[in-house]
Design a protein around this motif. Structure first.
Motif, PDB file in Angstrom:
ATOM      1  N   TRP A 170      17.518  48.296 -51.209  1.00  0.00           N
ATOM      2  CA  TRP A 170      16.667  47.135 -50.915  1.00  0.00           C
ATOM      3  C   TRP A 170      17.214  46.383 -49.700  1.00  0.00           C
ATOM      4  O   TRP A 170      16.442  45.904 -48.857  1.00  0.00           O
ATOM      5  N   GLY A 171      18.522  46.309 -49.627  1.00  0.00           N
ATOM      6  CA  GLY A 171      19.139  45.659 -48.465  1.00  0.00           C
ATOM      7  C   GLY A 171      18.764  46.376 -47.180  1.00  0.00           C
ATOM      8  O   GLY A 171      18.454  45.753 -46.170  1.00  0.00           O
ATOM      9  N   ILE A 221      16.112  48.244 -46.713  1.00  0.00           N
ATOM     10  CA  ILE A 221      14.678  48.050 -46.454  1.00  0.00           C
ATOM     11  C   ILE A 221      14.453  46.677 -45.826  1.00  0.00           C
ATOM     12  O   ILE A 221      13.740  46.531 -44.841  1.00  0.00           O
ATOM     13  N   ARG A 222      15.089  45.687 -46.394  1.00  0.00           N
ATOM     14  CA  ARG A 222      14.941  44.334 -45.850  1.00  0.00           C
ATOM     15  C   ARG A 222      15.476  44.261 -44.432  1.00  0.00           C
ATOM     16  O   ARG A 222      14.967  43.510 -43.607  1.00  0.00           O
ATOM     17  N   GLY A 273      15.183  46.453 -42.284  1.00  0.00           N
ATOM     18  CA  GLY A 273      14.311  47.162 -41.352  1.00  0.00           C
ATOM     19  C   GLY A 273      14.679  48.624 -41.142  1.00  0.00           C
ATOM     20  O   GLY A 273      14.306  49.212 -40.131  1.00  0.00           O
ATOM     21  N   PHE A 285      13.434  53.599 -45.830  1.00  0.00           N
ATOM     22  CA  PHE A 285      12.169  53.297 -46.517  1.00  0.00           C
ATOM     23  C   PHE A 285      11.292  54.536 -46.586  1.00  0.00           C
ATOM     24  O   PHE A 285      10.604  54.765 -47.583  1.00  0.00           O
ATOM     25  N   PHE A 290       2.843  50.405 -50.395  1.00  0.00           N
ATOM     26  CA  PHE A 290       4.100  50.627 -49.676  1.00  0.00           C
ATOM     27  C   PHE A 290       4.132  49.844 -48.354  1.00  0.00           C
ATOM     28  O   PHE A 290       5.182  49.291 -47.996  1.00  0.00           O
ATOM     29  N   ALA A 291       2.982  49.804 -47.677  1.00  0.00           N
ATOM     30  CA  ALA A 291       2.955  49.061 -46.402  1.00  0.00           C
ATOM     31  C   ALA A 291       3.226  47.581 -46.650  1.00  0.00           C
ATOM     32  O   ALA A 291       3.931  46.927 -45.879  1.00  0.00           O
ATOM     33  N   ILE A 323       4.975  46.247 -49.050  1.00  0.00           N
ATOM     34  CA  ILE A 323       6.401  46.045 -49.361  1.00  0.00           C
ATOM     35  C   ILE A 323       7.234  46.138 -48.085  1.00  0.00           C
ATOM     36  O   ILE A 323       8.177  45.373 -47.883  1.00  0.00           O
ATOM     37  N   TRP A 324       6.864  47.052 -47.228  1.00  0.00           N
ATOM     38  CA  TRP A 324       7.618  47.204 -45.972  1.00  0.00           C
ATOM     39  C   TRP A 324       7.481  45.962 -45.085  1.00  0.00           C
ATOM     40  O   TRP A 324       8.451  45.479 -44.506  1.00  0.00           O
ATOM     41  N   GLN A 325       6.257  45.450 -45.014  1.00  0.00           N
ATOM     42  CA  GLN A 325       6.042  44.303 -44.138  1.00  0.00           C
ATOM     43  C   GLN A 325       6.601  43.008 -44.726  1.00  0.00           C
ATOM     44  O   GLN A 325       7.007  42.119 -44.002  1.00  0.00           O
ATOM     45  N   ARG A 326       6.583  42.900 -46.056  1.00  0.00           N
ATOM     46  CA  ARG A 326       7.054  41.661 -46.689  1.00  0.00           C
ATOM     47  C   ARG A 326       8.045  42.000 -47.797  1.00  0.00           C
ATOM     48  O   ARG A 326       7.717  41.898 -48.987  1.00  0.00           O
ATOM     49  N   PRO A 327       9.227  42.396 -47.426  1.00  0.00           N
ATOM     50  CA  PRO A 327      10.192  42.799 -48.451  1.00  0.00           C
ATOM     51  C   PRO A 327      10.893  41.592 -49.068  1.00  0.00           C
ATOM     52  O   PRO A 327      12.048  41.322 -48.786  1.00  0.00           O
ATOM     53  N   ASP A 328      10.197  40.859 -49.921  1.00  0.00           N
ATOM     54  CA  ASP A 328      10.793  39.623 -50.412  1.00  0.00           C
ATOM     55  C   ASP A 328      10.650  39.403 -51.918  1.00  0.00           C
ATOM     56  O   ASP A 328      10.953  38.337 -52.415  1.00  0.00           O
ATOM     57  N   GLN A 331      13.600  41.709 -57.532  1.00  0.00           N
ATOM     58  CA  GLN A 331      14.740  41.034 -58.164  1.00  0.00           C
ATOM     59  C   GLN A 331      15.454  42.044 -59.061  1.00  0.00           C
ATOM     60  O   GLN A 331      14.915  42.428 -60.105  1.00  0.00           O
TER      61      GLN A 331
END
Lengths: 368, 171
Positions: free
Chosen positions: B8-9, B11-12, B14, B19, B52-53, B55-60, B63
């Protein structure tokens, strides 16, 4: 026990869950419940077999490109009033550019009695940024920025040189560096040697300023009767942070309700490129606030404009001037023994600073 | 093996390559999951890509304490599917239903039976029986207590079993 009472637990056993012993005993001795269990198991297996037949071997390929946040830095009101020394700022810029992130640093204060112009600067191939300048108060008489435009970096500075009946004279310096490779340094003293071009500007008008090697930089603007808040100048002028943003604005850190530091007027914004903000105060060390876990960091709760965490039995609260993040949690790393002179930034140990920092490089610091 | 938090780190941060690997590994299963509820291959593929798109654009939103990254993806896919249904409106129910892959066993019949269950039951049963999501993860995905997951799973299984036994008796 009735089979109806046990039925729900038959399903749970099928899922591998542990169930109360009396119910488990009943299921073992009851042919009806045992049959139900067999059917449930068979159906689950058949569902998995069906899924296996349907799962495609490949899926449509995708290209993952994230919209790049624009690289923008803004400055205003003179170095001496900012909590970032000139050298530190220059190096901060270098670090930011080397890593390709976005950061907004500005310090403005509401003022009365002045004519303020909110300028919008839109370079060719780049995104628009804004800055507010005052035509009567020299303290707020200039602003500057760095922004990505096409495949290069545009630096500019706009100063108010004079004003008369509804128009102002602007002095504009700009420099475009195409395809910068490696770290780029920016020094405001050297930039002041760039030629300054003068333009008369009337609000509502659009100035198309020529920038060698880039093309044009469009400047528009409107008069305002006050200096706007910091957020109106920041990259994203909405109160709500963007999805990947961590905004630390005018941070005040409390430890057990006692002030640890107060960085009034400072804004540091981190995003997915560099997802952490650092705050250094001489004598206290460095505090790193990150949206990603860091080795040795504690998890902190984020709520609106407050980050709460505990270290060593002490309760800490970071209070800021605007919402911090959309995320529910952040990570805080305190490095009381950190000294800027220990790492490669070259910043001074006796001067406070703030800015974004790549968590990957936090571990490079030798803590004595 | 990269754990969820590390992935996740990345992915966040970039990391498109990380991803993409995650996408290739999980997208086929997400797509077939969506196909059960949208009934249409093209729609399932579109919603899967949207999932998936997004999540990629807004990886926030992930938890780690609430479940695995895979469980999180299926939860988002479920929400996207619900949005899809809302966008389609009443006419969405007339979506072309793709036939299940030809099979001499019960797969085709089971697929039809599954469609006769209420949406929530289908989702729950699929995520548990096929994707192996834990009760805690299902509770987080559906935003219901774990006890409710157990009772709803039973209801879904019981309903499907009735249909299943009926078909078996007639074969």
């Amino acid at each position: 026990m009735k089979c109806e009472e046990a039925a729900e637990f038959v399903s749970a056993v099928c899922d591998g869950e542990l169930i109360p012993s009396d119910i488990a005993s009943h299921i073992g001795n009851c042919e009806r419940c045992a049959a139900l269990l067999r059917d449930f198991v068979e159906i689950s297996a058949e569902l998995r077999r069906m899924a296996s037949l349907q799962v495609p071997r490949t899926v449509r390929p995708a290209v993952w490109e994230r919209k790049r946040s624009k690289l923008t830095m803004m400055w205003q009101k003179g170095w001496e009033t900012m909590r970032i020394p000139k050298l530190a700022f220059a190096i901060l810029v270098m670090v930011i550019l080397a890593l390709g992130s976005g950061l907004v640093i500005t310090k403005v204060r509401a003022q009365g009695g002045g004519s303020v112009v909110m300028l919008t600067i839109k370079p060719e191939g780049g995104e628009a940024t804004r800055c507010a300048i005052s035509s009567v108060n020299p303290q707020f008489g200039y602003c500057g920025g760095m922004t990505m435009a096409n495949s290069g970096l545009l630096m500019y500075e706009i100063r108010v040189l004079g004003s008369e009946s509804g128009r102002i004279q602007l002095g504009v310096r700009s420099k475009f560096q195409n395809h910068p490779t490696g770290p780029v340094t920016f020094n405001i003293t050297e930039f002041a040697r760039e030629p300054q071009r003068r333009y008369w500007f009337e609000p509502g008008q659009q100035l198309d300023l020529e920038v060698p090697a880039l093309g044009t930089m469009a400047v528009t603007g409107e008069f305002m009767d006050h200096m706007p808040t910091r957020l109106s100048i920041a990259d994203n002028n909405e109160l709500d942070p963007r999805a990947d943003e961590l905004r630390i604005s005018s941070p005040l850190l409390l430890r057990d309700n006692t002030t640890v530091f107060d960085f009034d007027g400072m804004i540091s914004i981190a995003d997915h490129n560099i997802p952490a903000v650092q705050v250094y105060e001489p004598g206290l060390g460095r505090y790193i606030f990150s949206l990603l876990p860091l080795p040795g960091a504690v998890q902190a709760k984020v709520a609106d404009s407050r980050i709460s965490y505990e270290i060593g039995g002490h309760k800490y609260q970071l209070l800021t001037g605007s919402p911090i993040s959309r995320a529910e949690y952040a990570w805080v790393l305190q490095q009381p023994n950190y000294r800027p002179s220990q790492d490669s930034t070259g910043q001074r140990d006796d001067q406070p600073f703030s800015g974004s920092v790549d968590p990957k490089h936090v571990g490079d610091v030798v803590v004595r | 093996m990269v754990n969820d938090q590390e992935l996740w780190g990345r992915i966040r941060g970039g990391d498109a390559s990380a991803f993409d690997s995650f996408y290739r590994e999980n997208a086929p299963r997400v797509q077939v999951f969506l196909q059960q509820f949208l009934g249409n291959h093209a729609a399932a593929e579109d919603v899967m890509q949207e999932t998936f798109a997004g999540i990629w654009q807004r990886p926030d939103g992930f938890q780690p304490e609430r479940g695995t990254l895979r469980a999180y993806i299926f939860g988002i896919a479920r929400k996207r599917a619900a949005e899809y249904w809302r966008r389609q409106g009443p006419s969405g129910t007339s979506l072309h239903q793709d036939p299940v892959v030809s099979d001499s066993g019960y797969a085709s019949l089971l697929s039809d039976m599954l469609k006769r269950l209420p949406h929530e039951q289908r989702i729950l049963l699929w995520l548990r029986a096929v994707e192996g999501q834990s009760y805690a993860e299902l509770a987080a995905i559906l935003d219901v207590p774990a006890g409710t997951v157990r009772s709803r799973l039973f209801a879904a299984r019981y309903q499907l079993r009735k249909l299943w036994l009926g078909v078996k008796a007639n074969r």
